[in-house]
Design an enzyme around this catalytic site. Structure first.
Site, mmCIF file in Angstrom:
data_model
loop_
_atom_site.group_PDB
_atom_site.id
_atom_site.type_symbol
_atom_site.label_atom_id
_atom_site.label_comp_id
_atom_site.label_asym_id
_atom_site.label_seq_id
_atom_site.Cartn_x
_atom_site.Cartn_y
_atom_site.Cartn_z
ATOM 1 N N ARG A 147 0.865 -1.183 0.000
ATOM 2 C CA ARG A 147 0.000 0.000 0.000
ATOM 3 C C ARG A 147 0.894 1.223 0.000
ATOM 4 O O ARG A 147 1.839 1.294 0.798
ATOM 5 C CB ARG A 147 -0.874 -0.016 1.253
ATOM 6 C CG ARG A 147 -1.837 1.136 1.351
ATOM 7 C CD ARG A 147 -2.586 1.139 2.673
ATOM 8 N NE ARG A 147 -2.044 2.154 3.547
ATOM 9 C CZ ARG A 147 -2.698 2.683 4.595
ATOM 10 N NH1 ARG A 147 -3.908 2.253 4.918
ATOM 11 N NH2 ARG A 147 -2.148 3.607 5.341
ATOM 12 N N TYR A 159 -2.770 12.009 6.975
ATOM 13 C CA TYR A 159 -2.910 10.715 7.610
ATOM 14 C C TYR A 159 -2.318 9.634 6.700
ATOM 15 O O TYR A 159 -2.484 9.674 5.494
ATOM 16 C CB TYR A 159 -4.386 10.377 7.895
ATOM 17 C CG TYR A 159 -4.483 8.944 8.297
ATOM 18 C CD1 TYR A 159 -4.134 8.557 9.577
ATOM 19 C CD2 TYR A 159 -4.788 7.970 7.370
ATOM 20 C CE1 TYR A 159 -4.118 7.232 9.932
ATOM 21 C CE2 TYR A 159 -4.776 6.643 7.710
ATOM 22 C CZ TYR A 159 -4.444 6.278 9.001
ATOM 23 O OH TYR A 159 -4.408 4.965 9.334
ATOM 24 N N ASP A 210 -5.164 3.744 0.036
ATOM 25 C CA ASP A 210 -6.266 3.984 0.980
ATOM 26 C C ASP A 210 -6.663 5.456 0.913
ATOM 27 O O ASP A 210 -5.831 6.339 1.130
ATOM 28 C CB ASP A 210 -5.783 3.628 2.399
ATOM 29 C CG ASP A 210 -6.907 3.583 3.415
ATOM 30 O OD1 ASP A 210 -8.014 4.034 3.096
ATOM 31 O OD2 ASP A 210 -6.653 3.100 4.536
ATOM 32 N N HIS A 212 -9.292 6.714 2.722
ATOM 33 C CA HIS A 212 -9.831 7.103 4.037
ATOM 34 C C HIS A 212 -11.138 7.861 3.996
ATOM 35 O O HIS A 212 -11.326 8.827 4.748
ATOM 36 C CB HIS A 212 -8.802 7.919 4.826
ATOM 37 C CG HIS A 212 -7.871 7.016 5.531
ATOM 38 N ND1 HIS A 212 -8.258 6.250 6.588
ATOM 39 C CD2 HIS A 212 -6.602 6.709 5.280
ATOM 40 C CE1 HIS A 212 -7.259 5.521 6.962
ATOM 41 N NE2 HIS A 212 -6.231 5.763 6.181
ATOM 42 N N GLU A 236 -9.103 1.858 -1.708
ATOM 43 C CA GLU A 236 -9.805 1.535 -0.447
ATOM 44 C C GLU A 236 -10.548 2.740 0.117
ATOM 45 O O GLU A 236 -10.026 3.860 0.101
ATOM 46 C CB GLU A 236 -8.736 1.062 0.550
ATOM 47 C CG GLU A 236 -9.242 0.851 1.961
ATOM 48 C CD GLU A 236 -8.102 0.454 2.899
ATOM 49 O OE1 GLU A 236 -7.092 -0.111 2.428
ATOM 50 O OE2 GLU A 236 -8.214 0.718 4.110
ATOM 51 N N GLU A 262 -13.403 -1.692 6.777
ATOM 52 C CA GLU A 262 -12.736 -1.738 8.089
ATOM 53 C C GLU A 262 -13.584 -1.118 9.194
ATOM 54 O O GLU A 262 -13.401 -1.463 10.354
ATOM 55 C CB GLU A 262 -11.349 -1.089 8.018
ATOM 56 C CG GLU A 262 -11.348 0.390 7.759
ATOM 57 C CD GLU A 262 -9.936 0.975 7.673
ATOM 58 O OE1 GLU A 262 -9.136 0.441 6.891
ATOM 59 O OE2 GLU A 262 -9.657 1.945 8.378
ATOM 60 N N ARG A 283 -13.521 -5.690 3.567
ATOM 61 C CA ARG A 283 -12.374 -5.602 4.474
ATOM 62 C C ARG A 283 -12.735 -5.746 5.959
ATOM 63 O O ARG A 283 -11.972 -5.370 6.836
ATOM 64 C CB ARG A 283 -11.625 -4.285 4.236
ATOM 65 C CG ARG A 283 -11.106 -4.156 2.815
ATOM 66 C CD ARG A 283 -10.100 -3.029 2.688
ATOM 67 N NE ARG A 283 -8.970 -3.246 3.551
ATOM 68 C CZ ARG A 283 -8.715 -2.567 4.667
ATOM 69 N NH1 ARG A 283 -9.526 -1.623 5.075
ATOM 70 N NH2 ARG A 283 -7.647 -2.841 5.377
ATOM 71 N N GLU A 339 -4.230 -7.372 5.147
ATOM 72 C CA GLU A 339 -3.345 -6.254 5.509
ATOM 73 C C GLU A 339 -2.421 -6.689 6.654
ATOM 74 O O GLU A 339 -2.836 -7.406 7.559
ATOM 75 C CB GLU A 339 -4.199 -5.063 5.968
ATOM 76 C CG GLU A 339 -3.376 -3.848 6.351
ATOM 77 C CD GLU A 339 -4.257 -2.688 6.830
ATOM 78 O OE1 GLU A 339 -5.436 -2.910 7.146
ATOM 79 O OE2 GLU A 339 -3.737 -1.558 6.888
ATOM 80 N N TRP A 402 -11.992 11.476 7.614
ATOM 81 C CA TRP A 402 -10.572 11.089 7.521
ATOM 82 C C TRP A 402 -10.487 9.592 7.349
ATOM 83 O O TRP A 402 -11.451 8.887 7.582
ATOM 84 C CB TRP A 402 -9.804 11.519 8.748
ATOM 85 C CG TRP A 402 -10.026 10.597 9.891
ATOM 86 C CD1 TRP A 402 -11.067 10.613 10.761
ATOM 87 C CD2 TRP A 402 -9.212 9.493 10.268
ATOM 88 N NE1 TRP A 402 -10.952 9.600 11.647
ATOM 89 C CE2 TRP A 402 -9.821 8.895 11.373
ATOM 90 C CE3 TRP A 402 -8.007 8.983 9.756
ATOM 91 C CZ2 TRP A 402 -9.270 7.778 11.999
ATOM 92 C CZ3 TRP A 402 -7.479 7.873 10.386
ATOM 93 C CH2 TRP A 402 -8.122 7.286 11.498
#
Ligand SMILES: O=C(O)C(=O)C[C@H](O)[C@H](O)CO
Ligand SMILES: [Mg+2]
Length: 402
Positions: A147, A159, A210, A212, A236, A262, A283, A339, A402
């Site tokens: 990633r 981030y 990612d 976010h 993602e 997630e 995920r 991951e 975020w």
């Protein structure tokens, strides 16, 4: 086999972890991860005050019945606190059942479907050049999938981009750090990163990214389209996941594979996404989605719709979660990727485990159970420290995702 006691262990070997330990009258115990990053003590209370009293005297072998008892019986269904607590119980009970059977957990799920669990690591840098170098280090360590996150020119901090490269810890302060976000700057910058990665390393590795949850559907569609030439494994969390229908817009515009999950806790969070084929990877993971019992249900439903798994595995999911996830991953027919953010040496010492990294794969061991334990004496040396994930604001001060 009766449950005679259960306790919650909170420890902070560099970051906070919450672990449930269930003891049976036959001397066999099991452990489960109950860590909910930044909200750890609410799960501690949920377990201690409301779940453990209901477990004492129950048959530890009745995993499904106990799952239903805690899910339906609470009346208040779903949510991260409830589902992390149920997950901890479920994981501990699978650990117990596998130890009682004298088998590694994956044997009880149906046995190995593969030799190893393909994992992706996290490379990040303050700019494209540094990120490209960091990706190279992961390639040198043997990773086949990486990633990549890069700082964005004109934004002071982002981030996913850290000082400590190998052990990045997002919950970095006693009160939330504030980052600044600009979608236009990010959308201009990110395709350049992946162009450079493919130019430098060719086509032999998988690259992931990612987002976010920071984009609107049409912005996510634009990003997915602009990344198509670089053949990402997945994009993602491109948009916030609450509005599942919003993913129709992203899907209509791009063939970049889409991953999310997630922050999901149950199959209901992903139902539309899966049945309308709006995503490619789900995920959800053991600790935040109700344990192995519920994850299996999600994975089976996903399999019907060509969606594969890609469990979350950041540092805030303890080695107990990782151990259980690997037994799940080595079995689940529609496995995609796992991951793998490495834990620090301090964390690994508190949670001795038998899984190992080899040539881009994690391999679960053959110890009976899920193969992860907790050293309670060592755990007691690390006191809980409040730590929060950052928040994100637009350049004009508006609070953002975020
Ligand atoms: O690992 C990821 O994909 C993340 O997005 C990390 C999360 O922000 C982190 O685990 C939140 O607790
Ligand atoms: Mg993520």
């Amino acid at each position: 086999m009766k449950i005679v006691s259960a306790k919650v262990i909170v420890t902070c070997p560099g970051r906070n972890f919450v672990t449930l330990k269930i003891q049976t009258d036959q001397g066999i115990y099991g452990i489960g991860d109950a860590t909910l990053n930044g909200r750890e003590l609410s799960v501690v209370s949920y377990l201690q005050d409301h779940v453990i009293p209901c477990l004492i005297g129950r048959d530890a072998h009745q995993i499904e019945d106990i799952w239903q008892y805690l899910y339906r019986g609470a009346y208040w269904r779903r949510g991260p606190v409830t589902m992390s607590a149920i997950a901890a119980v479920d994981t501990a009970l699978w650990d117990i059942k596998a130890k009682a059977a004298n088998m590694p957990l994956y044997q009880l799920l149906g046995g190995r479907s593969r030799e190893g669990v393909l994992v992706y690591g996290h490379a990040n840098g303050k700019d494209i050049a540094e990120t490209v170098d960091e990706v190279g280090k992961y390639i040198d360590m043997g990773y086949k999938a990486i990633r990549a996150q890069s700082g964005v020119p004109g934004l002071a901090s982002t981030y996913g981009v850290a000082g400590d490269k190998m052990f990045y810890e997002p919950a970095d302060a006693a009160l939330p750090t504030e980052n600044v976000w600009s979608t236009p700057k990010y959308l201009t910058h990110t395709p350049k990163l992946f162009e450079k990665l493919r130019d430098t390393y060719g086509d032999g590795h998988e690259f992931l990214h990612d987002v976010h949850h920071r984009l609107t559907p049409i912005e996510a569609a634009r990003l997915g389209k602009s990344l198509e030439p670089y053949r990402l494994f997945w994009m993602e969390d491109a948009v916030p996941g609450e509005n599942q229908e919003a993913f129709r817009i992203v899907r209509q515009h791009t063939v970049t594979p889409i991953a999310i999950g997630e922050v999901f806790n149950t199959i209901w969070d992903a139902k539309t996404l899966i049945q309308e084929h709006l995503i490619d990877y789900i995920r959800t993971t053991v600790v935040h989605a109700g344990g192995i019992t519920h994850l299996r249900r999600i994975a089976d439903f996903a399999a019907l719709h060509h969606v594969r798994t890609g469990s979350h595995g950041a540092t805030d999911l303890s080695p107990v979660c990782m151990g259980a996830a690997l037994h799940f991953d080595i079995w689940v027919p529609n496995f995609g990727i796992q991951e793998y953010m490495r834990h620090t040496e301090e964390t690994d010492a508190v949670f001795p485990h038998d899984y190992k990294f080899e040539n881009g794969y994690l391999i679960p061991g053959d110890t009976p159970g899920h193969g992860v334990d907790i050293d309670e004496e060592l755990a007691a040396k690390y006191e809980y420290k409040p730590a929060y994930l950052p928040v994100n604001r637009l350049e004009d001060g508006t609070l953002w995702h975020w």
